[in-house]
Write a protein that holds these residues in place. Structure first.
Motif, PDB file in Angstrom:
ATOM      1  N   ASP A   1      28.100  37.325  49.185  1.00 47.43           N
ATOM      2  CA  ASP A   1      27.727  38.334  48.180  1.00 47.43           C
ATOM      3  C   ASP A   1      27.424  39.667  48.854  1.00 47.43           C
ATOM      4  N   THR A   2      27.616  40.752  48.101  1.00 44.66           N
ATOM      5  CA  THR A   2      27.229  42.078  48.589  1.00 44.66           C
ATOM      6  C   THR A   2      26.432  42.797  47.510  1.00 44.66           C
ATOM      7  N   LEU A   3      25.574  43.698  47.965  1.00 44.64           N
ATOM      8  CA  LEU A   3      24.764  44.510  47.066  1.00 44.64           C
ATOM      9  C   LEU A   3      25.433  45.870  46.932  1.00 44.64           C
ATOM     10  N   GLU A   4      25.724  46.281  45.692  1.00 46.94           N
ATOM     11  CA  GLU A   4      26.448  47.523  45.478  1.00 46.94           C
ATOM     12  C   GLU A   4      25.836  48.340  44.347  1.00 46.94           C
ATOM     13  N   THR A   5      26.063  49.656  44.404  1.00 44.16           N
ATOM     14  CA  THR A   5      25.690  50.548  43.313  1.00 44.16           C
ATOM     15  C   THR A   5      26.916  51.370  42.946  1.00 44.16           C
ATOM     16  N   GLY A   6      27.162  51.490  41.669  1.00 48.51           N
ATOM     17  CA  GLY A   6      28.310  52.269  41.221  1.00 48.51           C
ATOM     18  C   GLY A   6      28.532  52.092  39.744  1.00 48.51           C
ATOM     19  N   GLU A   7      29.617  52.669  39.271  1.00 45.02           N
ATOM     20  CA  GLU A   7      29.970  52.507  37.865  1.00 45.02           C
ATOM     21  C   GLU A   7      30.300  51.043  37.639  1.00 45.02           C
ATOM     22  N   SER A   8      29.728  50.463  36.625  1.00 46.04           N
ATOM     23  CA  SER A   8      29.935  49.043  36.375  1.00 46.04           C
ATOM     24  C   SER A   8      31.412  48.751  36.122  1.00 46.04           C
ATOM     25  N   GLU A   9      31.863  47.613  36.641  1.00 50.23           N
ATOM     26  CA  GLU A   9      33.263  47.236  36.477  1.00 50.23           C
ATOM     27  C   GLU A   9      33.607  46.997  35.016  1.00 50.23           C
TER      28      GLU A   9
END
Length: 547
Positions: A169-177
Motif C-alpha cells: 500500500d502507499t499513502l497518497e494525496t490528490g484528486e480522487s480517482e
C-alpha cells in the motif's frame, strides 16, 4: 475509494592467538621478549567483540524510538531509515510520505513504551494545490535488535507510517480517482456507513466503480492506494475538498438492511444476505464484525448440509431419489476409503427420501456417490443453480465453487464438504433458485447503469424437480431440523440447515438457508455449532421482517 522482536543470533567469537618469538644472536637481550608480549596484549584488545543479543532494554527502546521519530519529523529521511531494519523500504515510504502524500510538516510525539512497542501521536499538515489542512492520528512502532550488528533498530512495517497501511500500500494525496457518490436504497433513502456499518466496504467499492458514471465531481483527498492483489478498495483517510457526489441507486432495502445488521450484531462472528428470487436483487448484506473483509459476499466456506439442496436436485434429476420414495439412511456408509456417519450416529429404518432430507441424513446422500459421475454435482451446481458463473453484481464477490472430485472427496462434496465452497450470497441464491426453479444472478446495482451482462445458467430446473425440492424444504421448515427457527412462519416457505466441520475448530460452522414468498436469505455463524440454532434465527428474522 480508496514482528515482535526478532531473535538474535550469537556470532562466532574469535580468540586472538599470539605467538611470542624469542630473539636470538649477539646484541639481543630479554627486552625483545617483553616487546612481543606487549604486542600480544594489543591484539587481544582489538579482537572481534561479541555481538549483543536478546531483546532491547527499556533504555534502548526509548532512545531508538525517539531518535527515529525526531529524524522523521525533521525530514531527515536517510537518517530515520538507517535506524530501521529495512532501510530501503523505510526510505521509500518516508519519502512518499512527503512527496506522494504531500505532508509538508509533521510533529511526532512518542508516548509511554509498553515492552518493545512505542505508541506515538502524529500532528501533520497536508499541503496540496493551494489547500493546507491539519491531520492528526495515532500510530506505533516496535523496536527490535539487529541480528548482524546487535544494535537496537525500528522493526520496519508499513503500519508505522499509518496503522491502516499494509504491504504494497502507499499513502497518497490528490484528486480522487472516483468522485464521491450518494448511494441510495431502492426507495431513494441515502445509505451511509454511519447508519449501516456493514456497508462501509460495499459503499467504497461502489464509489470506486460507479463514481464517474454517477455524474459526480472529484474532490481532493489523502487516501490509501491499495497494493496489487488486495481484495480491499482504496480507502479515504482525509478529505481536503469534498467534490460533488453523484447519486447511485442500489437494490438494498434500507429497513431490511437494518434488521440484518441488528441480527448479526448478536454474534461475535456472523454473516447474512437476503435476495429477491423473482429478480435477483440483493436486499441486505450484513457482517459481524462490520468492518474489514466482507465474508457475506466474498467469503469461501464449506456450506455443510445446506449443499444438500443442490445434491437433492442432482439425485432427483438422475432418478436416484424422489419425494415419497424409500431411501436408505444407515448409521454409517463407507466410500472411497472413508467411513461417513450421521450426527450422533442416528439412522432411519425403512425411511423415505424426504425424511432423510428433513433430518439431514448424511449417509442417505453418501450412499448415492457410486451412482454419480464425478462431474454430475458440478454440472448441476453450474448449469441449474449458476454457481461459479462469474457473477457481475456491481461489487467484488466470490461466486461459489463446486469442483469435479472423485472417490471420498466426491462423496464429501455431496454433503457440502470436500472442495465445495460457498458464502451467504451464494446460498441465498440457491434457495432463491429452489423456490422459483430459475437462476437469476444476484446484483446490487442494475446492469443498465453500466451495461453489464448478468450471468445466466444454461438450464432451467425441471418442473418435477422444483416441485419436489420445494416440498423437501417446506417439510424441513415445518417438522425437520429447521422447524424451531421457522416456527410461526406462514405462506410459501422452506429451509435447510447445515453444520460444516472445519479442521482445528471445536465447533462446526452453523449454516441456514431459506425462502418465504419472494424473499430468500442465507447466513453463516463461524464456529457457531448447529445451523438451526445459530444461523437459523438470523435468517428467519429477515424473512419475517420482509414478509
Amino acid at each position: 475509494m480508496r514482528s515482535g522482536a526478532r531473535a538474535a543470533i550469537v556470532s562466532a567469537v574469535f580468540a586472538a592467538m599470539v605467538v611470542s618469538v624469542a630473539g636470538c644472536g649477539s646484541g639481543q637481550d630479554d627486552s625483545s621478549g617483553s616487546k612481543d608480549g606487549a604486542n600480544a596484549s594489543g591484539d587481544e584488545k582489538n579482537a572481534v567483540k561479541k555481538v549483543k543479543t536478546g531483546p532491547p532494554s527499556a533504555a534502548e527502546v526509548k532512545t531508538t524510538a525517539r531518535s527515529f521519530l525526531a529524524a522523521w519529523s525533521a525530514g531527515e529521511t536517510a537518517k530515520a531509515a538507517a535506524l530501521t531494519d529495512d532501510s530501503d523500504a523505510a526510505t521509500a515510504a518516508l519519502s512518499g510520505y512527503r512527496k506522494k502524500a504531500h505532508i509538508d510538516k509533521v510533529q511526532l510525539n512518542p508516548g509511554q513504551a509498553s515492552g518493545d512497542k512505542v505508541p506515538f501521536a502524529v500532528n501533520a499538515r497536508i499541503a496540496y494545490s493551494g489547500e493546507s489542512v491539519p491531520w492528526t492520528y495515532e500510530s506505533s512502532l516496535d523496536v527490535t535488535r539487529d541480528t548482524k550488528t546487535g544494535k537496537p533498530v525500528v522493526d520496519w512495517q508499513p503500519s508505522v507510517v499509518h496503522p491502516k497501511l499494509g504491504k504494497g500500500d502507499t499513502l497518497e494525496t490528490g484528486e480522487s480517482e472516483a468522485p464521491p457518490i450518494k448511494a441510495v436504497d431502492r426507495d431513494g433513502t441515502e445509505l451511509t456507513a454511519t447508519d449501516h456499518p456493514s456497508l462501509k466496504g460495499v459503499l467504497s467499492a461502489l464509489r470506486e466503480r460507479y463514481g464517474k458514471k454517477a455524474g459526480g465531481k472529484a474532490g481532493v483527498e489523502t487516501f490509501i492506494s491499495r497494493g496489487k492483489g488486495s481484495k480491499s478498495p482504496d480507502e479515504t483517510l482525509k478529505v481536503l475538498s469534498k467534490g460533488t457526489p453523484g447519486t447511485l441507486k442500489t437494490t438494498i432495502d434500507g429497513k431490511l438492511q437494518s434488521t440484518a445488521e441488528q441480527q448479526v450484531s448478536k454474534k461475535s462472528k456472523a454473516s447474512v444476505v437476503a435476495v429477491k428470487p423473482s429478480t435477483g436483487e440483493i436486499l441486505a448484506v450484513a457482517n459481524s464484525p462490520a468492518s474489514g473483509f466482507n465474508p457475506a459476499l466474498q467469503g469461501s466456506y464449506a456450506p455443510g448440509s445446506t449443499m444438500k439442496v443442490i445434491t437433492s436436485a442432482t439425485l432427483i434429476d438422475k432418478g436416484l431419489a424422489a419425494y415419497g420414495k424409500a431411501h436408505p439412511c444407515p448409521k454409517y456408509f463407507s466410500y472411497g476409503g472413508w467411513k461417513f456417519q450421521n450426527d450422533k450416529k442416528f439412522e432411519i429404518k425403512n425411511g423415505t427420501f424426504e425424511q432423510s432430507f428433513a433430518r439431514s441424513c448424511n449417509t442417505a446422500f453418501i450412499s448415492q456417490a457410486g451412482k454419480l459421475k464425478d462431474d454430475d454435482l458440478t454440472k448441476e451446481a453450474r448449469d441449474v443453480f449458476g454457481i461459479g458463473l462469474n457473477w457481475q453484481t456491481g461489487v467484488p464477490t466470490f461466486d461459489g465453487a463446486v469442483p469435479t472430485q472423485s472417490a471420498a472427496s466426491k462423496a464429501a462434496s455431496l454433503i457440502g464438504q470436500g472442495g465445495v465452497r460457498m458464502n451467504p450470497l451464494n446460498m441465498a441464491s440457491v434457495s432463491a433458485t429452489a423456490s422459483t426453479g430459475t437462476f437469476r444472478q444476484p446484483y446490487l446495482v442494475a446492469p443498465s447503469v453500466d451495461n453489464r451482462t448478468l450471468a445466466k445458467a444454461s438450464k432451467t430446473m425441471k418442473s418435477s424437480t422444483k416441485d419436489q425440492l420445494r416440498k423437501l424444504m417446506h417439510l424441513t421448515a415445518t417438522s425437520g431440523t429447521a422447524a424451531e427457527a421457522m416456527s410461526g412462519m406462514s405462506g410459501d416457505f422452506g429451509a435447510k440447515t447445515g453444520s460444516a466441520e472445519v479442521d482445528n475448530q471445536e465447533k462446526p460452522n452453523g449454516w441456514f438457508t431459506a425462502y418465504n414468498g419472494d424473499l430468500a436469505a442465507a447466513g453463516v455463524v463461524p464456529e457457531g455449532g448447529h445451523g438451526g440454532d445459530t444461523a437459523g434465527p438470523i435468517v428467519a428474522a429477515l424473512l419475517r421482517a420482509g414478509g
